[in-house]
Write a protein that holds these residues in place. Structure first.
Motif, PDB file in Angstrom:
ATOM      1  N   THR A  40      16.824  56.782 124.973  1.00 42.65           N
ATOM      2  CA  THR A  40      16.771  56.499 123.625  1.00 42.65           C
ATOM      3  C   THR A  40      15.714  55.910 123.014  1.00 42.65           C
ATOM      4  OG1 THR A  40      17.867  54.404 124.150  1.00 42.65           O
ATOM      5  CG2 THR A  40      19.522  56.189 123.885  1.00 42.65           C
ATOM      6  N   GLN A  41      14.788  55.648 123.661  1.00 41.89           N
ATOM      7  CA  GLN A  41      13.362  55.084 123.337  1.00 41.89           C
ATOM      8  C   GLN A  41      13.660  53.634 122.724  1.00 41.89           C
ATOM      9  OE1 GLN A  41      11.450  57.672 120.892  1.00 41.89           O
ATOM     10  NE2 GLN A  41      10.765  59.193 122.579  1.00 41.89           N
ATOM     11  N   ILE A  42      14.377  52.846 123.415  1.00 43.55           N
ATOM     12  CA  ILE A  42      14.891  51.404 122.900  1.00 43.55           C
ATOM     13  C   ILE A  42      13.800  50.528 123.873  1.00 43.55           C
ATOM     14  CG2 ILE A  42      16.368  49.440 123.071  1.00 43.55           C
ATOM     15  CD1 ILE A  42      18.712  51.584 122.420  1.00 43.55           C
ATOM     16  N   ASN A  43      12.946  49.842 123.526  1.00 48.23           N
ATOM     17  CA  ASN A  43      11.991  49.165 124.167  1.00 48.23           C
ATOM     18  C   ASN A  43      12.168  47.671 124.347  1.00 48.23           C
ATOM     19  OD1 ASN A  43      10.525  51.609 124.838  1.00 48.23           O
ATOM     20  ND2 ASN A  43       9.312  51.303 122.819  1.00 48.23           N
ATOM     21  N   GLU A  44      13.573  47.246 124.447  1.00 51.11           N
ATOM     22  CA  GLU A  44      13.994  45.937 124.381  1.00 51.11           C
ATOM     23  C   GLU A  44      14.002  45.420 125.752  1.00 51.11           C
ATOM     24  OE1 GLU A  44      15.006  42.225 123.476  1.00 51.11           O
ATOM     25  OE2 GLU A  44      14.234  43.839 121.956  1.00 51.11           O
ATOM     26  N   GLN A  45      13.232  44.264 126.229  1.00 49.76           N
ATOM     27  CA  GLN A  45      13.078  44.134 127.476  1.00 49.76           C
ATOM     28  C   GLN A  45      14.198  43.317 127.884  1.00 49.76           C
ATOM     29  OE1 GLN A  45      10.477  44.869 129.626  1.00 49.76           O
ATOM     30  NE2 GLN A  45       9.942  46.127 127.935  1.00 49.76           N
ATOM     31  N   THR A  46      14.949  42.508 127.126  1.00 48.40           N
ATOM     32  CA  THR A  46      16.162  41.822 127.477  1.00 48.40           C
ATOM     33  C   THR A  46      17.556  42.697 127.678  1.00 48.40           C
ATOM     34  OG1 THR A  46      16.787  41.046 125.227  1.00 48.40           O
ATOM     35  CG2 THR A  46      15.201  39.807 126.372  1.00 48.40           C
ATOM     36  N   LEU A  47      17.368  43.950 127.496  1.00 48.30           N
ATOM     37  CA  LEU A  47      18.643  44.683 127.331  1.00 48.30           C
ATOM     38  C   LEU A  47      19.254  44.767 128.702  1.00 48.30           C
ATOM     39  CD1 LEU A  47      20.522  46.351 125.357  1.00 48.30           C
ATOM     40  CD2 LEU A  47      19.154  48.451 125.970  1.00 48.30           C
ATOM     41  N   SER A  48      18.473  44.844 129.789  1.00 48.50           N
ATOM     42  CA  SER A  48      18.779  45.141 130.889  1.00 48.50           C
ATOM     43  C   SER A  48      19.534  43.704 131.571  1.00 48.50           C
ATOM     44  CB  SER A  48      17.775  45.623 132.003  1.00 48.50           C
ATOM     45  OG  SER A  48      16.659  44.729 132.272  1.00 48.50           O
ATOM     46  N   PHE A  49      19.130  42.659 131.140  1.00 42.93           N
ATOM     47  CA  PHE A  49      19.455  41.425 131.690  1.00 42.93           C
ATOM     48  C   PHE A  49      21.033  41.157 131.568  1.00 42.93           C
ATOM     49  CE2 PHE A  49      20.400  36.884 131.510  1.00 42.93           C
ATOM     50  CZ  PHE A  49      19.784  36.593 132.547  1.00 42.93           C
ATOM     51  N   LEU A  50      21.820  41.390 130.608  1.00 38.47           N
ATOM     52  CA  LEU A  50      23.186  41.188 130.553  1.00 38.47           C
ATOM     53  C   LEU A  50      23.930  42.076 131.362  1.00 38.47           C
ATOM     54  CD1 LEU A  50      25.166  39.298 129.138  1.00 38.47           C
ATOM     55  CD2 LEU A  50      25.357  40.823 127.309  1.00 38.47           C
ATOM     56  N   PRO A  51      23.739  43.334 131.286  1.00 36.66           N
ATOM     57  CA  PRO A  51      24.635  44.037 132.330  1.00 36.66           C
ATOM     58  C   PRO A  51      24.593  43.687 133.772  1.00 36.66           C
ATOM     59  CG  PRO A  51      23.501  45.576 130.629  1.00 36.66           C
ATOM     60  CD  PRO A  51      22.872  44.128 130.617  1.00 36.66           C
ATOM     61  N   ARG A  52      23.108  43.509 134.266  1.00 30.18           N
ATOM     62  CA  ARG A  52      23.087  43.173 135.376  1.00 30.18           C
ATOM     63  C   ARG A  52      23.489  41.862 135.795  1.00 30.18           C
ATOM     64  NH1 ARG A  52      16.903  43.468 136.948  1.00 30.18           N
ATOM     65  NH2 ARG A  52      16.410  42.699 134.677  1.00 30.18           N
ATOM     66  N   LEU A  53      23.483  40.859 134.819  1.00 30.95           N
ATOM     67  CA  LEU A  53      24.161  39.621 135.153  1.00 30.95           C
ATOM     68  C   LEU A  53      25.633  39.662 135.196  1.00 30.95           C
ATOM     69  CD1 LEU A  53      23.690  36.327 135.366  1.00 30.95           C
ATOM     70  CD2 LEU A  53      24.104  36.556 132.759  1.00 30.95           C
ATOM     71  N   ILE A  54      26.169  40.501 134.539  1.00 28.53           N
ATOM     72  CA  ILE A  54      27.446  40.896 134.517  1.00 28.53           C
ATOM     73  C   ILE A  54      28.131  41.417 135.920  1.00 28.53           C
ATOM     74  CG2 ILE A  54      29.377  42.209 133.400  1.00 28.53           C
ATOM     75  CD1 ILE A  54      28.062  41.579 130.718  1.00 28.53           C
ATOM     76  N   VAL A  55      27.322  42.386 136.269  1.00 29.10           N
ATOM     77  CA  VAL A  55      27.772  43.252 137.627  1.00 29.10           C
ATOM     78  C   VAL A  55      27.354  42.114 138.797  1.00 29.10           C
ATOM     79  CG1 VAL A  55      26.531  44.606 139.238  1.00 29.10           C
ATOM     80  CG2 VAL A  55      27.104  45.302 136.859  1.00 29.10           C
ATOM     81  N   ILE A  56      26.455  41.157 138.642  1.00 24.70           N
ATOM     82  CA  ILE A  56      26.295  40.300 139.665  1.00 24.70           C
ATOM     83  C   ILE A  56      27.469  39.267 139.764  1.00 24.70           C
ATOM     84  CG2 ILE A  56      24.694  38.357 140.480  1.00 24.70           C
ATOM     85  CD1 ILE A  56      22.356  40.068 139.594  1.00 24.70           C
ATOM     86  N   LEU A  57      27.982  38.932 138.498  1.00 26.66           N
ATOM     87  CA  LEU A  57      28.859  37.942 138.748  1.00 26.66           C
ATOM     88  C   LEU A  57      30.007  38.579 139.287  1.00 26.66           C
ATOM     89  CD1 LEU A  57      28.281  35.910 135.347  1.00 26.66           C
ATOM     90  CD2 LEU A  57      28.140  35.146 137.575  1.00 26.66           C
ATOM     91  N   LEU A  58      30.272  39.735 138.702  1.00 17.48           N
ATOM     92  CA  LEU A  58      31.579  40.438 139.113  1.00 17.48           C
ATOM     93  C   LEU A  58      31.658  40.820 140.689  1.00 17.48           C
ATOM     94  CD1 LEU A  58      32.360  43.061 136.456  1.00 17.48           C
ATOM     95  CD2 LEU A  58      33.418  40.963 136.790  1.00 17.48           C
TER      96      LEU A  58
END
Length: 89
Positions: free
Chosen positions: A42-60
């Motif tokens: 999608t050519q989204i260059n947001e560096q913080t976008l991957s942080f929240l899904p990884r955090l949620i997966v780690i918590l789960l």
């Protein structure tokens, strides 16, 4: 106390650490890879976008696998404590 006994205990402890860490790290790596592929597509260059899904997966993962991880650790510690008389004598 023989060097072979020490190496066996160290090897078991190292294997347990690798197992427990891989339970948490591998799902995080997979989610990070999926988010990176999505960002590239999608050519989204947001560096913080991957942080929240990884955090949620780690918590789960910690919530779901936490009791199993604690059981593995306590079993290993109990085995070491029960082997103390053998190691000393």
């Amino acid at each position: 106390m023989t060097p072979q006994l020490i190496l066996d205990l160290f090897g078991e402890a190292l294997w347990l650490v690798v197992l427990l860490v891989s339970v948490i790290v591998l799902p995080s790596l997979l989610v990070g890879l999926l988010v990176a592929i999505f960002q590239a597509a999608t050519q989204i260059n947001e560096q913080t976008l991957s942080f929240l899904p990884r955090l949620i997966v780690i918590l789960l993962i910690v919530m779901g696998m936490g009791p199993w991880m604690v059981n593995k650790l306590t079993d290993e510690f109990n085995k070491i404590f029960e082997a103390i008389p053998i190691m000393i004598g």
